[in-house]
Design a protein around this motif. Structure first.
Motif, PDB file in Angstrom:
ATOM      1  N   UNK A 182       9.194  -8.718  -3.936  1.00  0.00           N
ATOM      2  CA  UNK A 182       8.128  -8.097  -3.154  1.00  0.00           C
ATOM      3  C   UNK A 182       6.781  -8.486  -3.737  1.00  0.00           C
ATOM      4  N   UNK A 183       5.942  -9.111  -2.939  1.00  0.00           N
ATOM      5  CA  UNK A 183       4.558  -9.372  -3.330  1.00  0.00           C
ATOM      6  C   UNK A 183       3.739  -8.129  -2.983  1.00  0.00           C
ATOM      7  N   UNK A 226      10.262  -7.012   5.469  1.00  0.00           N
ATOM      8  CA  UNK A 226       8.990  -7.414   4.859  1.00  0.00           C
ATOM      9  C   UNK A 226       9.226  -7.914   3.444  1.00  0.00           C
ATOM     10  N   UNK A 227       8.387  -8.839   3.016  1.00  0.00           N
ATOM     11  CA  UNK A 227       8.432  -9.339   1.640  1.00  0.00           C
ATOM     12  C   UNK A 227       7.113  -9.123   0.927  1.00  0.00           C
ATOM     13  N   UNK A 228       6.187  -8.383   1.559  1.00  0.00           N
ATOM     14  CA  UNK A 228       4.885  -8.139   0.961  1.00  0.00           C
ATOM     15  C   UNK A 228       4.361  -6.784   1.439  1.00  0.00           C
ATOM     16  N   UNK A 229       3.497  -6.177   0.608  1.00  0.00           N
ATOM     17  CA  UNK A 229       2.951  -4.862   0.957  1.00  0.00           C
ATOM     18  C   UNK A 229       1.577  -4.677   0.351  1.00  0.00           C
ATOM     19  N   UNK A 230       0.746  -3.939   1.061  1.00  0.00           N
ATOM     20  CA  UNK A 230      -0.535  -3.438   0.567  1.00  0.00           C
ATOM     21  C   UNK A 230      -0.348  -1.950   0.316  1.00  0.00           C
ATOM     22  N   UNK A 231      -0.675  -1.494  -0.895  1.00  0.00           N
ATOM     23  CA  UNK A 231      -0.436  -0.100  -1.276  1.00  0.00           C
ATOM     24  C   UNK A 231      -1.750   0.560  -1.682  1.00  0.00           C
ATOM     25  N   UNK A 232      -2.069   1.657  -1.047  1.00  0.00           N
ATOM     26  CA  UNK A 232      -3.202   2.492  -1.445  1.00  0.00           C
ATOM     27  C   UNK A 232      -2.646   3.767  -2.059  1.00  0.00           C
ATOM     28  N   UNK A 233      -2.899   4.019  -3.343  1.00  0.00           N
ATOM     29  CA  UNK A 233      -3.907   3.463  -4.215  1.00  0.00           C
ATOM     30  C   UNK A 233      -3.277   2.870  -5.465  1.00  0.00           C
TER      31      UNK A 233
END
Length: 385
Positions: free
Chosen positions: A298-299, A269-276
């Motif tokens: 990393x985006x 992967x080159x991107x991630x959504x992180x909570x929080x």
């Protein structure tokens, strides 16, 4: 067991409510804390509108030394009803929800009474009884639920309340009694979709999700991520990376960081959504120590937008409409209480859409050949704080 700040605040509020007013020095003695601690607590509670402070003394909102009890609409200084708000916290995410509710209550001429559960759902009912005892004629309820089992275990009492109530930033299981109540909440599934779609449009492959599982918001983000992949015809590159608070579980947090680093290093992967936000900021810092740069390698998009803009590299973030949730829920409750929506009117489920605030942390381009982001004006705020 050591008393928490939230428990001390509740004791302080009880003392002031019972007495009508009290000197800060007397409160310090009664609470068994230093004058500095009592003064700091009073300033915090006064800032939240839960106490009035004048010349070294504090009083219950709407009351002054020597005044008699205040009940009903007169407590707010206007013609509106007295409203009670149960929230799991007065900081981070819920500070804005509370602020919005307070603003709407003030516009309606109502007084808002606040109680904090400190994310202890087993105490929600008792704290709500305190709101009713303080004169609340209607209730805004944000239970201190953490896990998926909490609504069933700690939610039945809500449907038996003797006054109108609106669920706040909480959703109930379809078909349950709680699902038949008025509610106002952020649409976190839409928020997750905004983030995933933005990263894909930047040219990245399917983003990873790094998320907690200790709150209704975290669980909704996880569910929303899965729905977003389905809607966009994508497959997750690997299982969700479980995140935890770094200060409380440092080893598990480090494992999450290293799992994310491995995914980037292996090309998964080159991107991630992180909570929080807090986890995202700490992860960016730790990833830099491990040789992973944001946004070059990393985006990253954070979820909550409480402190994301304050990171060394300002983080693109999904921003739930927290203040608007508080405002709309309060307006709905006031309408129920004042006849705007009578008892025969249908219950309402109001979902408010989050926005995506684009900053610096998702500037890296992936290799998937996707188009550049063109978020619609009502969904994307560039460099908006």
């Amino acid at each position: 067991m050591r008393e928490s700040a939230a428990e001390r605040h509740e004791r302080l509020l009880e003392l002031v409510r019972d007495r009508g007013s009290a000197r800060v020095s007397d409160l310090a003695a009664l609470l068994g804390v230093s004058p500095v601690t009592a003064r700091r607590d009073v300033e915090l509670l006064a800032g939240e509108g839960r106490l009035d402070r004048v010349h070294g003394s504090v009083s219950w909102p709407g009351r002054r030394p020597g005044a008699g009890p205040v009940t009903g609409a007169a407590a707010g200084g206007g013609q509106g009803p007295v409203l009670g708000l149960l929230a799991p916290s007065s900081t981070y995410y819920f500070s804005e929800v509370i602020r919005g509710a307070h603003e709407a209550a003030a516009r309606a001429g109502s007084r808002l009474i606040l109680r904090i559960s400190d994310y202890r759902p087993e105490e929600d009912a008792a704290r709500t009884e305190g709101l009713l005892a303080a004169g609340a004629e209607g209730l805004l309820i944000a239970p201190g639920w953490r896990g998926p089992e909490d609504p069933a275990e700690h939610g039945a009492w809500i449907t038996e309340l003797p006054v109108p109530a609106v669920l706040l930033e909480r959703r109930a299981a379809p078909g349950s009694a709680l699902d038949g109540m008025d509610r106002v909440a952020s649409d976190h599934r839409h928020g997750a979709l905004l983030a995933v779609r933005h990263l894909v449009e930047l040219g990245h492959g399917t983003p990873l999700l790094v998320a907690r599982s200790d709150s209704p918001t975290a669980l909704a983000v996880r569910s929303g991520y899965a729905d977003a992949l389905d809607a966009l015809g994508l497959r997750a590159p690997r299982a969700v990376i479980d995140s935890v608070p770094a200060e409380r579980q440092p080893e598990e947090f480090e494992a999450a960081v290293r799992a994310l680093r491995e995914a980037v290093g292996s090309g998964t992967a080159s991107a991630a959504l992180v909570h929080n936000d807090v986890d995202a900021i700490q992860m960016v810092q730790r990833l830099a120590d491990l040789g992973v740069r944001v946004p070059e390698d990393l985006a990253l998009i954070a979820y909550d937008d409480e402190v994301a803009a304050l990171a060394d590299i300002p983080l693109t973030a999904v921003a739930p409409p927290k203040r608007e949730v508080g405002r709309e829920a309060t307006r709905l409750l006031v309408e129920r209480l004042t006849g705007g929506h009578g008892a025969d009117e249908p219950r309402r489920h109001l979902s408010l859409l989050p926005r995506l605030r684009v900053r610096d942390s998702c500037g890296a381009r992936g290799t998937g050949g996707g188009s550049s982001a063109r978020g619609s004006r009502d969904q994307v705020d560039r460099n908006s704080f």
